[in-house]
Scaffold this active site. Structure first.
Site, PDB file in Angstrom:
ATOM      1  NE  ARG A 232      -6.122  12.623 -16.605  1.00 23.34           N
ATOM      2  CZ  ARG A 232      -6.587  11.555 -15.962  1.00 23.34           C
ATOM      3  NH1 ARG A 232      -7.798  11.115 -16.196  1.00 23.34           N
ATOM      4  NH2 ARG A 232      -5.842  10.926 -15.069  1.00 23.34           N
ATOM      5  CG  HIS A 280     -12.179  12.570 -13.075  1.00 22.88           C
ATOM      6  ND1 HIS A 280     -11.143  13.324 -13.585  1.00 22.88           N
ATOM      7  CD2 HIS A 280     -11.738  11.293 -13.099  1.00 22.88           C
ATOM      8  CE1 HIS A 280     -10.129  12.526 -13.897  1.00 22.88           C
ATOM      9  NE2 HIS A 280     -10.460  11.285 -13.600  1.00 22.88           N
TER      10      HIS A 280
HETATM   11  P1  NDP Z   1      -2.617   3.237 -21.711  1.00 22.02           P
HETATM   12  O1  NDP Z   1      -1.304   3.921 -21.543  1.00 22.02           O
HETATM   13  O2  NDP Z   1      -2.691   1.762 -21.473  1.00 22.02           O
HETATM   14  O3  NDP Z   1      -3.173   3.496 -23.190  1.00 22.02           O
HETATM   15  C1  NDP Z   1      -3.078   4.715 -23.832  1.00 22.02           C
HETATM   16  C2  NDP Z   1      -3.542   4.541 -25.269  1.00 22.02           C
HETATM   17  O4  NDP Z   1      -3.544   5.813 -25.902  1.00 22.02           O
HETATM   18  C3  NDP Z   1      -2.615   3.630 -26.095  1.00 22.02           C
HETATM   19  O5  NDP Z   1      -3.364   2.830 -26.956  1.00 22.02           O
HETATM   20  C4  NDP Z   1      -1.797   4.630 -26.898  1.00 22.02           C
HETATM   21  O6  NDP Z   1      -1.325   4.160 -28.135  1.00 22.02           O
HETATM   22  C5  NDP Z   1      -2.821   5.721 -27.125  1.00 22.02           C
HETATM   23  N1  NDP Z   1      -2.164   6.977 -27.424  1.00 22.02           N
HETATM   24  C6  NDP Z   1      -1.358   7.732 -26.640  1.00 22.02           C
HETATM   25  N2  NDP Z   1      -0.927   8.812 -27.292  1.00 22.02           N
HETATM   26  C7  NDP Z   1      -1.452   8.741 -28.533  1.00 22.02           C
HETATM   27  C8  NDP Z   1      -1.371   9.557 -29.691  1.00 22.02           C
HETATM   28  N3  NDP Z   1      -0.629  10.675 -29.713  1.00 22.02           N
HETATM   29  N4  NDP Z   1      -2.040   9.175 -30.799  1.00 22.02           N
HETATM   30  C9  NDP Z   1      -2.767   8.028 -30.806  1.00 22.02           C
HETATM   31  N5  NDP Z   1      -2.898   7.205 -29.735  1.00 22.02           N
HETATM   32  C10 NDP Z   1      -2.239   7.568 -28.624  1.00 22.02           C
HETATM   33  O7  NDP Z   1      -3.654   4.011 -20.789  1.00 22.02           O
HETATM   34  P2  NDP Z   1      -4.983   3.445 -20.098  1.00 22.02           P
HETATM   35  O8  NDP Z   1      -5.802   2.769 -21.125  1.00 22.02           O
HETATM   36  O9  NDP Z   1      -4.636   2.696 -18.870  1.00 22.02           O
HETATM   37  O10 NDP Z   1      -5.655   4.820 -19.619  1.00 22.02           O
HETATM   38  C11 NDP Z   1      -6.037   5.799 -20.554  1.00 22.02           C
HETATM   39  C12 NDP Z   1      -6.387   7.093 -19.855  1.00 22.02           C
HETATM   40  O11 NDP Z   1      -7.645   6.997 -19.224  1.00 22.02           O
HETATM   41  C13 NDP Z   1      -5.471   7.525 -18.707  1.00 22.02           C
HETATM   42  O12 NDP Z   1      -4.262   8.082 -19.189  1.00 22.02           O
HETATM   43  C14 NDP Z   1      -6.330   8.537 -17.981  1.00 22.02           C
HETATM   44  O13 NDP Z   1      -6.129   9.807 -18.555  1.00 22.02           O
HETATM   45  C15 NDP Z   1      -7.748   8.062 -18.267  1.00 22.02           C
HETATM   46  N6  NDP Z   1      -8.418   7.580 -17.078  1.00 22.02           N
HETATM   47  C16 NDP Z   1      -9.584   8.185 -16.674  1.00 22.02           C
HETATM   48  C17 NDP Z   1     -10.258   7.746 -15.572  1.00 22.02           C
HETATM   49  C18 NDP Z   1     -11.540   8.348 -15.152  1.00 22.02           C
HETATM   50  O14 NDP Z   1     -12.032   8.025 -14.048  1.00 22.02           O
HETATM   51  N7  NDP Z   1     -12.173   9.170 -15.978  1.00 22.02           N
HETATM   52  C19 NDP Z   1      -9.729   6.638 -14.750  1.00 22.02           C
HETATM   53  C20 NDP Z   1      -8.539   6.052 -15.272  1.00 22.02           C
HETATM   54  C21 NDP Z   1      -7.909   6.532 -16.380  1.00 22.02           C
HETATM   55  P3  NDP Z   1      -0.317   2.897 -28.236  1.00 22.02           P
HETATM   56  O15 NDP Z   1      -1.156   1.678 -27.912  1.00 22.02           O
HETATM   57  O16 NDP Z   1       0.123   2.909 -29.639  1.00 22.02           O
HETATM   58  O17 NDP Z   1       0.779   3.130 -27.253  1.00 22.02           O
HETATM   59  C1  OXD Z   2      -6.930   7.925 -13.319  1.00 25.83           C
HETATM   60  C2  OXD Z   2      -8.093   8.743 -13.019  1.00 25.83           C
HETATM   61  O1  OXD Z   2      -6.177   8.323 -14.204  1.00 25.83           O
HETATM   62  O2  OXD Z   2      -8.748   8.496 -12.000  1.00 25.83           O
HETATM   63  O3  OXD Z   2      -6.749   6.861 -12.694  1.00 25.83           O
HETATM   64  O4  OXD Z   2      -8.447   9.649 -13.773  1.00 25.83           O
END
Ligand code: NDP
Ligand code: OXD
Length: 317
Positions: A232, A280
């Site tokens: 993000r 994006h």
């Molecule tokens: P998940 O919820 O599966 O994973 C999130 C990860 O971030 C976890 O490993 C979590 O740690 C870690 N995390 C969260 N907060 C913190 C913190 N404060 N400090 C350290 N680590 C942290 O999400 P996804 O992998 O499914 O997706 C990740 C992001 O990708 C989405 O939230 C979205 O914003 C983005 N995205 C972007 C897209 C695009 O087209 N550009 C498409 C899809 C998603 P822990 O394992 O310890 O819980």
């Molecule tokens: C998602 C994205 O979070 O598209 O799925 O960014």
């Protein structure tokens, strides 16, 4: 009696494909689209399926049995924080995960293979081979080792890179080394050549990647580091990123997410020759795979089984 009405609010997306898939799969469920089908709440129980919808939808339909995010991120549902009674689910979709893995692998290879430099050479018709390190000599660090980070890490490792990750909590179920918590961030960054950001936007991650973090990045590595952001935009202080790219602290970047989006035409990132901008598109939501998942989750809910992908709204992901 229909088990649930689905209120589907797809915000900025083209409604056409979503309407078609929801209507086709509805079976015994009723489906209504918002705002197209009006503001009146249904008589029976209902759920909301949303993507970046106007938050008014949650005022107009205040008592959903559940909310489904039609994408992986849930920061668009911040209006629901405090609704601890309300189950919120998000997409965990192999199709979407595969798209993100493609994007991250592409971005890492683009930076590793110095493609921006070769593009510049090509424009100048300049034949200039550069020294190329092996993948095995390159450390990729992934911020966020959830569904998308872990899947990307596995493929990057298969390509031969050294890969490690950073997350909130420690994990032992993976061969990829994971550094957990704020205290480990410094050592993780210092030893990283290419930093890939796949963090969700939460109160704890907003503005996390700032100038100090970018200065720490790659400090113990022989070459200038680079950066990929497909998580993000708000997790990065964008002006600090621009400064680091301008001042040479960062060799280059591949960026898919920004603040704001769309990235305004006057933003310097558009014209920096060490930056690749994509709008994006790293991992689009595919209605063909996501709509069936929503119905499968509804069937689980009806049978009293908790679907996977439950979101902790207080934690923010
Ligand atoms: P998940 O919820 O599966 O994973 C999130 C990860 O971030 C976890 O490993 C979590 O740690 C870690 N995390 C969260 N907060 C913190 C913190 N404060 N400090 C350290 N680590 C942290 O999400 P996804 O992998 O499914 O997706 C990740 C992001 O990708 C989405 O939230 C979205 O914003 C983005 N995205 C972007 C897209 C695009 O087209 N550009 C498409 C899809 C998603 P822990 O394992 O310890 O819980
Ligand atoms: C998602 C994205 O979070 O598209 O799925 O960014």
């Amino acid at each position: 009696m229909y088990p649930f009405t689905l209120i589907v609010a797809v915000g900025p997306w083209d409604l056409g494909p979503w309407r078609q898939r929801f209507v086709r799969a509805a079976g015994e469920y009723k489906v209504r689209f918002w705002p197209q089908d009006g503001d009146h709440p249904p008589e029976g129980p209902y759920v909301i399926c949303a993507w970046k919808a106007d938050p008014r939808v949650f005022d107009l339909f205040p008592r959903p049995r559940a909310v489904f995010s039609l994408g992986a991120g849930v920061d668009h549902l911040f209006a629901l924080r405090g609704r601890t009674d309300l189950p919120v689910f998000r997409v965990v979709d192999p199709d979407l995960t595969g798209r993100m893995v493609e994007y991250v692998s592409f971005a890492a290879l683009y930076l590793h293979r110095q493609i921006a430099g070769y593009r510049r050479d090509q424009s100048a018709r300049r034949w200039r081979p550069r020294v190329q390190k092996a993948a095995a000599a390159t450390h990729i660090g992934i911020l966020g080792m959830g569904v998308l980070g872990s899947a990307s890490a596995r493929v990057l490792r298969a390509l031969g890179f050294q890969v490690s990750g950073w997350a909130r909590s420690p994990r032992t179920d993976t061969a990829i080394p994971i550094h957990a918590g704020p205290a480990t961030l410094g050592p993780f960054l210092e030893d990283t050549d290419i930093l890939v950001n796949l963090l969700p936007r939460t109160p704890a991650t907003t503005g996390l990647v700032d100038r100090a973090i970018l200065k720490q990045l790659g400090r113990k590595r022989p070459e200038k580091p680079s950066f990929v952001n497909a998580g993000r935009g708000d997790t990065v202080v964008q002006d600090d990123l621009i400064a680091a790219l301008r001042d040479g602290d960062l060799a280059g970047a591949v960026l898919d997410v920004f603040t704001p989006e769309p990235l305004p035409p006057e933003n310097p990132l558009w014209t920096m020759d060490n930056v690749l901008v994509t709008p994006h598109v790293a991992a689009d939501s595919n209605p063909d795979t996501i709509v069936p998942q929503v119905f499968a989750d509804l069937a689980r809910l009806r049978d009293g089984v908790m679907p996977a992908g439950r979101v902790d709204l207080e934690r923010g992901y």
